[in-house]
Design a protein around this motif. Structure first.
Motif, PDB file in Angstrom:
ATOM      1  N   ASN A  98       0.830  -1.215   0.000  1.00 36.13           N
ATOM      2  CA  ASN A  98       0.000   0.000   0.000  1.00 36.13           C
ATOM      3  C   ASN A  98       0.861   1.260   0.000  1.00 36.13           C
ATOM      4  OD1 ASN A  98       0.807   0.639   2.657  1.00 36.13           O
ATOM      5  ND2 ASN A  98      -1.013  -0.282   3.582  1.00 36.13           N
ATOM      6  N   GLU A  99       0.219   2.417  -0.007  1.00 37.51           N
ATOM      7  CA  GLU A  99       0.943   3.686  -0.091  1.00 37.51           C
ATOM      8  C   GLU A  99       1.859   3.937   1.106  1.00 37.51           C
ATOM      9  OE1 GLU A  99      -3.045   4.177   1.708  1.00 37.51           O
ATOM     10  OE2 GLU A  99      -2.427   3.437  -0.242  1.00 37.51           O
ATOM     11  N   ASN A 100       1.607   3.287   2.235  1.00 38.84           N
ATOM     12  CA  ASN A 100       2.470   3.411   3.416  1.00 38.84           C
ATOM     13  C   ASN A 100       3.630   2.417   3.387  1.00 38.84           C
ATOM     14  OD1 ASN A 100       0.869   5.442   4.489  1.00 38.84           O
ATOM     15  ND2 ASN A 100      -0.404   4.013   5.635  1.00 38.84           N
ATOM     16  N   GLY A 101       3.696   1.582   2.344  1.00 35.33           N
ATOM     17  CA  GLY A 101       4.778   0.606   2.221  1.00 35.33           C
ATOM     18  C   GLY A 101       4.506  -0.712   2.901  1.00 35.33           C
ATOM     19  N   LEU A 102       3.296  -0.897   3.442  1.00 33.59           N
ATOM     20  CA  LEU A 102       2.962  -2.119   4.159  1.00 33.59           C
ATOM     21  C   LEU A 102       2.272  -3.123   3.220  1.00 33.59           C
ATOM     22  CD1 LEU A 102       3.123  -3.212   7.076  1.00 33.59           C
ATOM     23  CD2 LEU A 102       0.781  -2.424   7.386  1.00 33.59           C
ATOM     24  N   PRO A 103       2.800  -4.338   3.113  1.00 32.84           N
ATOM     25  CA  PRO A 103       2.181  -5.340   2.245  1.00 32.84           C
ATOM     26  C   PRO A 103       0.890  -5.926   2.849  1.00 32.84           C
ATOM     27  CG  PRO A 103       4.485  -5.873   2.715  1.00 32.84           C
ATOM     28  CD  PRO A 103       4.070  -4.798   3.650  1.00 32.84           C
ATOM     29  N   SER A 104      -0.071  -6.199   1.991  1.00 36.94           N
ATOM     30  CA  SER A 104      -1.266  -6.935   2.398  1.00 36.94           C
ATOM     31  C   SER A 104      -1.450  -8.087   1.410  1.00 36.94           C
ATOM     32  CB  SER A 104      -2.502  -6.031   2.443  1.00 36.94           C
ATOM     33  OG  SER A 104      -2.743  -5.460   1.177  1.00 36.94           O
ATOM     34  N   GLU A 105      -1.882  -9.212   1.928  1.00 40.65           N
ATOM     35  CA  GLU A 105      -1.984 -10.429   1.127  1.00 40.65           C
ATOM     36  C   GLU A 105      -3.039 -10.289   0.036  1.00 40.65           C
ATOM     37  OE1 GLU A 105      -3.189 -15.060   1.903  1.00 40.65           O
ATOM     38  OE2 GLU A 105      -2.004 -14.069   3.461  1.00 40.65           O
ATOM     39  N   LEU A 106      -2.639 -10.664  -1.191  1.00 43.00           N
ATOM     40  CA  LEU A 106      -3.569 -10.677  -2.322  1.00 43.00           C
ATOM     41  C   LEU A 106      -4.140 -12.071  -2.551  1.00 43.00           C
ATOM     42  CD1 LEU A 106      -1.916  -8.503  -5.135  1.00 43.00           C
ATOM     43  CD2 LEU A 106      -4.001  -8.016  -3.866  1.00 43.00           C
ATOM     44  N   PHE A 107      -3.236 -13.063  -2.667  1.00 45.59           N
ATOM     45  CA  PHE A 107      -3.660 -14.434  -2.907  1.00 45.59           C
ATOM     46  C   PHE A 107      -2.513 -15.386  -2.617  1.00 45.59           C
ATOM     47  CE2 PHE A 107      -1.861 -13.049  -6.947  1.00 45.59           C
ATOM     48  CZ  PHE A 107      -1.094 -14.132  -7.346  1.00 45.59           C
ATOM     49  N   ALA A 108      -2.840 -16.652  -2.488  1.00 44.83           N
ATOM     50  CA  ALA A 108      -1.835 -17.709  -2.317  1.00 44.83           C
ATOM     51  C   ALA A 108      -2.128 -18.794  -3.341  1.00 44.83           C
ATOM     52  CB  ALA A 108      -1.885 -18.278  -0.906  1.00 44.83           C
ATOM     53  N   LYS A 109      -1.062 -19.387  -3.861  1.00 47.55           N
ATOM     54  CA  LYS A 109      -1.221 -20.433  -4.871  1.00 47.55           C
ATOM     55  C   LYS A 109      -0.167 -21.511  -4.642  1.00 47.55           C
ATOM     56  CE  LYS A 109      -1.554 -21.420  -9.734  1.00 47.55           C
ATOM     57  NZ  LYS A 109      -1.450 -21.024 -11.088  1.00 47.55           N
ATOM     58  N   GLY A 147      19.812  -5.502  -2.381  1.00 45.47           N
ATOM     59  CA  GLY A 147      18.847  -4.559  -1.825  1.00 45.47           C
ATOM     60  C   GLY A 147      17.491  -5.186  -1.517  1.00 45.47           C
ATOM     61  N   MET A 148      17.479  -6.492  -1.242  1.00 48.66           N
ATOM     62  CA  MET A 148      16.224  -7.183  -0.924  1.00 48.66           C
ATOM     63  C   MET A 148      15.624  -6.608   0.357  1.00 48.66           C
ATOM     64  SD  MET A 148      15.456 -11.269  -0.506  1.00 48.66           S
ATOM     65  CE  MET A 148      16.382 -11.588   0.987  1.00 48.66           C
ATOM     66  N   LYS A 149      14.315  -6.420   0.341  1.00 49.95           N
ATOM     67  CA  LYS A 149      13.587  -5.963   1.522  1.00 49.95           C
ATOM     68  C   LYS A 149      12.858  -7.154   2.136  1.00 49.95           C
ATOM     69  CE  LYS A 149      12.647  -1.295  -0.112  1.00 49.95           C
ATOM     70  NZ  LYS A 149      11.589  -0.410  -0.620  1.00 49.95           N
ATOM     71  N   VAL A 150      13.006  -7.298   3.452  1.00 52.74           N
ATOM     72  CA  VAL A 150      12.323  -8.336   4.224  1.00 52.74           C
ATOM     73  C   VAL A 150      11.372  -7.632   5.183  1.00 52.74           C
ATOM     74  CG1 VAL A 150      12.617 -10.219   5.869  1.00 52.74           C
ATOM     75  CG2 VAL A 150      14.264  -9.931   4.005  1.00 52.74           C
ATOM     76  N   TYR A 151      10.126  -8.106   5.247  1.00 50.20           N
ATOM     77  CA  TYR A 151       9.085  -7.456   6.041  1.00 50.20           C
ATOM     78  C   TYR A 151       8.771  -8.245   7.303  1.00 50.20           C
ATOM     79  CZ  TYR A 151       8.177  -4.606   1.925  1.00 50.20           C
ATOM     80  OH  TYR A 151       8.305  -3.738   0.870  1.00 50.20           O
ATOM     81  N   ASP A 152       8.568  -7.518   8.408  1.00 48.77           N
ATOM     82  CA  ASP A 152       8.007  -8.071   9.638  1.00 48.77           C
ATOM     83  C   ASP A 152       6.641  -7.413   9.768  1.00 48.77           C
ATOM     84  OD1 ASP A 152       7.119  -8.499  12.276  1.00 48.77           O
ATOM     85  OD2 ASP A 152       9.188  -8.687  13.007  1.00 48.77           O
ATOM     86  N   LEU A 153       5.588  -8.128   9.367  1.00 49.24           N
ATOM     87  CA  LEU A 153       4.253  -7.546   9.308  1.00 49.24           C
ATOM     88  C   LEU A 153       3.682  -7.273  10.695  1.00 49.24           C
ATOM     89  CD1 LEU A 153       2.726  -9.561   6.332  1.00 49.24           C
ATOM     90  CD2 LEU A 153       3.929  -7.367   6.313  1.00 49.24           C
ATOM     91  N   LYS A 178      19.454  -1.375   6.379  1.00 50.19           N
ATOM     92  CA  LYS A 178      18.560  -0.269   6.701  1.00 50.19           C
ATOM     93  C   LYS A 178      17.272  -0.851   7.254  1.00 50.19           C
ATOM     94  CE  LYS A 178      16.559   3.857   4.583  1.00 50.19           C
ATOM     95  NZ  LYS A 178      16.387   4.603   3.318  1.00 50.19           N
ATOM     96  N   GLU A 179      16.799  -0.275   8.361  1.00 47.22           N
ATOM     97  CA  GLU A 179      15.540  -0.719   8.968  1.00 47.22           C
ATOM     98  C   GLU A 179      14.579   0.457   8.974  1.00 47.22           C
ATOM     99  OE1 GLU A 179      14.076  -2.947  13.035  1.00 47.22           O
ATOM    100  OE2 GLU A 179      16.196  -2.960  12.527  1.00 47.22           O
ATOM    101  N   ILE A 180      13.333   0.222   8.533  1.00 44.16           N
ATOM    102  CA  ILE A 180      12.351   1.293   8.390  1.00 44.16           C
ATOM    103  C   ILE A 180      11.064   0.901   9.111  1.00 44.16           C
ATOM    104  CG2 ILE A 180      11.009   2.673   6.741  1.00 44.16           C
ATOM    105  CD1 ILE A 180      13.172   1.679   4.620  1.00 44.16           C
ATOM    106  N   GLN A 181      10.585   1.774   9.975  1.00 50.22           N
ATOM    107  CA  GLN A 181       9.288   1.586  10.631  1.00 50.22           C
ATOM    108  C   GLN A 181       8.204   2.089   9.689  1.00 50.22           C
ATOM    109  OE1 GLN A 181       8.823   0.104  13.799  1.00 50.22           O
ATOM    110  NE2 GLN A 181       6.723   0.047  13.054  1.00 50.22           N
ATOM    111  N   LEU A 182       7.223   1.253   9.415  1.00 52.25           N
ATOM    112  CA  LEU A 182       6.138   1.625   8.503  1.00 52.25           C
ATOM    113  C   LEU A 182       4.916   2.061   9.306  1.00 52.25           C
ATOM    114  CD1 LEU A 182       6.476  -1.416   6.093  1.00 52.25           C
ATOM    115  CD2 LEU A 182       7.373   0.891   5.736  1.00 52.25           C
ATOM    116  N   LYS A 183       4.081   2.891   8.704  1.00 53.36           N
ATOM    117  CA  LYS A 183       2.829   3.315   9.342  1.00 53.36           C
ATOM    118  C   LYS A 183       1.749   2.297   9.006  1.00 53.36           C
ATOM    119  CE  LYS A 183       1.562   7.685   9.562  1.00 53.36           C
ATOM    120  NZ  LYS A 183       1.187   9.018   9.060  1.00 53.36           N
TER     121      LYS A 183
END
Length: 188
Positions: A98-109, A147-153, A178-183
């Motif tokens: 999303n616009e805040n950089g936070l991923p949300s699940e679309l689908f799983a296959k 430059g891979m980004k790993v997310y902690d949701l 680099k560690e970034i706090q997302l909104k």
């Protein structure tokens, strides 16, 4: 290992390959589980063990031997690539950022032995072995992942990791570039 030597010729010919050229190259490699079995090791507490089979300035070829752990949601930096299931079945979950950089699940296959699937530039996904299968995957990326980004949701955090870190939250401080706090608007 003869098949792996053949891959040098196929992969050396790639110059800024397109999505389709990468897929065609992965298919033409004709690498199967028997060809790389000697390269596989256990993951020792991580989602997978990865072995770099080939790398030049244009592409990298990796094999991954999966445990029953799930990797973290991640992207592949500015790389795109194809994943081939050599053995077992993979549950691949795709996210939208999303616009805040936070991923949300679309689908799983689920993808099974012999299937290929695409990992686009900046695309976020996570993988795991489906139903306790002995999952082994072959990955071809261009350019080599950096430059891979790993997310902690749960913590709404993203970390740009070093090239020697896999798709999990880094254990070592040196792997956290680099560690970034997302909104998270839901929590606000």
């Amino acid at each position: 290992m003869e098949t792996l030597h053949k891959s040098l010729t196929v992969l050396d010919s790639l110059k800024q390959p397109s999505k389709e050229e990468l897929k065609t190259a992965l298919i033409h490699l004709e690498i199967e589980l028997e060809d790389i079995k000697s390269e596989l090791k256990t993951s020792q507490g991580k989602p997978y063990f990865r072995k770099l089979l080939y790398q030049n300035e244009e592409v990298e070829l990796l094999v991954m031997n999966w445990s029953q752990l799930e990797c973290a949601p991640h992207d592949h930096g500015t790389s795109q690539g194809w994943i081939k299931v050599l053995n077992g079945s993979s549950l691949n979950t795709v996210y939208e950022v999303n616009e805040n950089g936070l991923p949300s699940e679309l689908f799983a296959k689920v993808h099974t032995t012999g299937e290929l699937y695409y990992a686009p530039k900046k695309g976020v996904h996570k993988m795991k072995a489906d139903k306790e299968s002995d999952l082994v995957t072959l990955h071809l990326y261009s350019p080599p992942i950096s430059g891979m980004k790993v997310y902690d949701l749960e913590k709404c955090t993203v970390c740009v990791v070093s090239d020697d870190c896999g798709a999990w939250w880094p254990d070592e401080q040196r792997q956290k570039l680099k560690e970034i706090q997302l909104k998270n608007d839901v929590m606000a």
